[in-house]
Structures are given as C-alpha cells and as structure tokens.
Design a protein around this motif. Structure first.
Motif, PDB file in Angstrom:
ATOM      1  N   ALA A  83     -44.680  33.215  -8.453  1.00 14.33           N
ATOM      2  CA  ALA A  83     -44.091  34.338  -9.165  1.00 14.33           C
ATOM      3  C   ALA A  83     -45.011  35.546  -8.997  1.00 14.33           C
ATOM      4  CB  ALA A  83     -43.926  33.992 -10.641  1.00 14.33           C
ATOM      5  N   PRO A  84     -44.502  36.660  -8.465  1.00 12.79           N
ATOM      6  CA  PRO A  84     -45.369  37.819  -8.197  1.00 12.79           C
ATOM      7  C   PRO A  84     -45.920  38.444  -9.481  1.00 12.79           C
ATOM      8  CG  PRO A  84     -43.215  38.071  -7.127  1.00 12.79           C
ATOM      9  CD  PRO A  84     -43.135  36.881  -8.025  1.00 12.79           C
ATOM     10  N   PRO A  85     -47.229  38.677  -9.514  1.00 15.72           N
ATOM     11  CA  PRO A  85     -47.807  39.382 -10.666  1.00 15.72           C
ATOM     12  C   PRO A  85     -47.558  40.883 -10.527  1.00 15.72           C
ATOM     13  CG  PRO A  85     -49.523  38.851  -9.087  1.00 15.72           C
ATOM     14  CD  PRO A  85     -48.244  38.268  -8.547  1.00 15.72           C
ATOM     15  N   GLU A  86     -47.806  41.616 -11.594  1.00 19.65           N
ATOM     16  CA  GLU A  86     -47.620  43.076 -11.534  1.00 19.65           C
ATOM     17  C   GLU A  86     -48.613  43.725 -10.585  1.00 19.65           C
ATOM     18  OE1 GLU A  86     -47.305  45.100 -15.262  1.00 19.65           O
ATOM     19  OE2 GLU A  86     -46.060  43.507 -16.102  1.00 19.65           O
ATOM     20  N   SER A  87     -49.806  43.161 -10.509  1.00 15.25           N
ATOM     21  CA  SER A  87     -50.828  43.676  -9.600  1.00 15.25           C
ATOM     22  C   SER A  87     -51.632  42.493  -9.065  1.00 15.25           C
ATOM     23  CB  SER A  87     -51.742  44.678 -10.319  1.00 15.25           C
ATOM     24  OG  SER A  87     -52.417  44.028 -11.381  1.00 15.25           O
ATOM     25  N   GLU A  88     -52.467  42.773  -8.086  1.00 16.16           N
ATOM     26  CA  GLU A  88     -53.293  41.729  -7.487  1.00 16.16           C
ATOM     27  C   GLU A  88     -54.057  40.987  -8.588  1.00 16.16           C
ATOM     28  OE1 GLU A  88     -56.874  42.619  -4.797  1.00 16.16           O
ATOM     29  OE2 GLU A  88     -55.139  42.470  -3.440  1.00 16.16           O
ATOM     30  N   THR A  89     -53.932  39.644  -8.585  1.00 15.31           N
ATOM     31  CA  THR A  89     -54.491  38.831  -9.665  1.00 15.31           C
ATOM     32  C   THR A  89     -55.094  37.542  -9.125  1.00 15.31           C
ATOM     33  OG1 THR A  89     -52.754  39.661 -11.142  1.00 15.31           O
ATOM     34  CG2 THR A  89     -53.907  37.679 -11.848  1.00 15.31           C
ATOM     35  N   TRP A  90     -56.198  37.122  -9.739  1.00 15.63           N
ATOM     36  CA  TRP A  90     -56.801  35.827  -9.426  1.00 15.63           C
ATOM     37  C   TRP A  90     -56.189  34.764 -10.320  1.00 15.63           C
ATOM     38  CZ3 TRP A  90     -59.764  34.462  -5.470  1.00 15.63           C
ATOM     39  CH2 TRP A  90     -60.454  35.457  -4.772  1.00 15.63           C
ATOM     40  N   TYR A  91     -55.898  33.605  -9.728  1.00 13.40           N
ATOM     41  CA  TYR A  91     -55.392  32.444 -10.446  1.00 13.40           C
ATOM     42  C   TYR A  91     -56.233  31.238 -10.067  1.00 13.40           C
ATOM     43  CZ  TYR A  91     -51.157  35.172 -11.333  1.00 13.40           C
ATOM     44  OH  TYR A  91     -50.279  36.133 -11.737  1.00 13.40           O
ATOM     45  N   ARG A  92     -55.987  30.135 -10.762  1.00 10.08           N
ATOM     46  CA  ARG A  92     -56.657  28.888 -10.400  1.00 10.08           C
ATOM     47  C   ARG A  92     -55.609  27.803 -10.216  1.00 10.08           C
ATOM     48  NH1 ARG A  92     -57.360  25.435 -15.193  1.00 10.08           N
ATOM     49  NH2 ARG A  92     -56.824  26.732 -16.946  1.00 10.08           N
ATOM     50  N   ALA A  93     -55.971  26.845  -9.395  1.00  9.30           N
ATOM     51  CA  ALA A  93     -55.152  25.649  -9.186  1.00  9.30           C
ATOM     52  C   ALA A  93     -56.115  24.480  -9.058  1.00  9.30           C
ATOM     53  CB  ALA A  93     -54.302  25.792  -7.929  1.00  9.30           C
ATOM     54  N   GLY A  94     -55.660  23.329  -9.429  1.00  7.44           N
ATOM     55  CA  GLY A  94     -56.478  22.137  -9.308  1.00  7.44           C
ATOM     56  C   GLY A  94     -55.696  21.050  -8.600  1.00  7.44           C
ATOM     57  N   LEU A  95     -56.377  20.305  -7.766  1.00  9.53           N
ATOM     58  CA  LEU A  95     -55.765  19.167  -7.077  1.00  9.53           C
ATOM     59  C   LEU A  95     -56.500  17.903  -7.475  1.00  9.53           C
ATOM     60  CD1 LEU A  95     -55.266  20.499  -3.437  1.00  9.53           C
ATOM     61  CD2 LEU A  95     -53.549  20.284  -5.230  1.00  9.53           C
ATOM     62  N   ASP A  96     -55.735  16.856  -7.731  1.00  9.19           N
ATOM     63  CA  ASP A  96     -56.305  15.546  -8.007  1.00  9.19           C
ATOM     64  C   ASP A  96     -55.884  14.590  -6.912  1.00  9.19           C
ATOM     65  OD1 ASP A  96     -55.689  16.273 -11.351  1.00  9.19           O
ATOM     66  OD2 ASP A  96     -57.675  15.787 -10.585  1.00  9.19           O
ATOM     67  N   PHE A  97     -56.868  13.972  -6.292  1.00 12.66           N
ATOM     68  CA  PHE A  97     -56.624  12.958  -5.278  1.00 12.66           C
ATOM     69  C   PHE A  97     -57.035  11.622  -5.896  1.00 12.66           C
ATOM     70  CE2 PHE A  97     -57.766  16.863  -3.042  1.00 12.66           C
ATOM     71  CZ  PHE A  97     -56.676  16.999  -2.184  1.00 12.66           C
ATOM     72  N   SER A  98     -56.238  10.602  -5.675  1.00 15.07           N
ATOM     73  CA  SER A  98     -56.605   9.284  -6.193  1.00 15.07           C
ATOM     74  C   SER A  98     -56.149   8.208  -5.220  1.00 15.07           C
ATOM     75  CB  SER A  98     -55.991   9.051  -7.572  1.00 15.07           C
ATOM     76  OG  SER A  98     -54.591   9.123  -7.500  1.00 15.07           O
ATOM     77  N   TRP A  99     -56.887   7.119  -5.223  1.00 17.34           N
ATOM     78  CA  TRP A  99     -56.558   5.999  -4.343  1.00 17.34           C
ATOM     79  C   TRP A  99     -57.188   4.732  -4.864  1.00 17.34           C
ATOM     80  CZ3 TRP A  99     -59.902   9.950  -3.332  1.00 17.34           C
ATOM     81  CH2 TRP A  99     -61.238   9.600  -3.135  1.00 17.34           C
TER      82      TRP A  99
END
Length: 134
Positions: free
Chosen positions: A116-132
C-alpha cells in the motif's frame, strides 16, 4: 586527460560527505511500522530449505533450537516510495550473508506490486521466520 581527472576530483570534493536523508533506516528497527502488504500469503515450507542447507554446511550459525527442529528469524528494513515501490531493502546482519541476501530476495518478490503506497517515502520493517526439522 589530467584536466578531466582534476575536474572529477574537484567535483568529489564539492559533493556532500554525508549520505542523503532517508538512506538508512531510523533506529531501533522495532519502532518501524510493519510493511503494509495488500495481499498476505504464507511462506511455502520449501523456502526454508536454503536456510537449512546453509546452516548444515556451517555457513550460518544463527539458527536456534525450536520445539520441532530449528528456527531462524531475520528482520529487514524496507524503504518504500510514494508509489508503493521498494527502493531499498536492508537485512539485519546476523552473520549469514547468503541467508540475508536470500531473505531480501524473498521480501522483494512478496512486496512487488503488493505494498500500500505511503503518502511519502517511508521506512518499514518485515520479518521472516524459517523453520525446519532435522
């Protein structure tokens, strides 16, 4: 040729020494808002295979024992422009460069035409979980 080199050096000296604003994510990353994906999908279990193989080969020791095998979590910071396009992805350094790059690629694919486009340039975070399981 010498004049060109001198001109180049003069240009470099006149350029600002610090990185442009927004070039690095604000700290701490935990304060960044979550990446606003339009469509959410679960990661296929086989995506963890590469991470498992890196750990098994001794190229990554960031995996943690879990109830049913092993788990590795990786946070990433993403710079998104006003159109929703990802401009930059920075994986949190965990001492596993191949896993960090692999994770950046996964998030890049997940986010393509899906933020979803922010109103202006913005930093976000995402996390990935790997499991086995072993």
């Amino acid at each position: 040729m010498i004049a060109l080199a001198a001109l180049f050096l003069a240009f470099q000296a006149a350029a600002p020494a610090q990185a442009p604003a927004g070039d690095t994510p604000p700290m701490p990353w935990s304060k960044l808002p979550d990446l606003p994906l339009i469509r959410h999908s679960a990661m296929a279990p086989e995506i963890s295979r590469f991470v498992h193989d890196e750990v098994a080969a001794g190229r990554c020791n960031a995996a943690q024992p879990a109830a049913e095998g092993f788990r590795l979590h990786l946070d990433l910071a993403l710079l998104v422009d006003h159109t929703g396009e990802i401009k930059r992805i920075i994986p949190h350094a965990i001492g596993c460069p191949t896993v960090e790059q692999y994770s950046a690629g996964i998030v890049s694919r997940m986010a393509r035409a899906n933020v979803a486009p922010p109103e202006s340039e913005t930093w976000y975070r995402a996390g990935l979980d790997f499991s086995w399981k072993e």
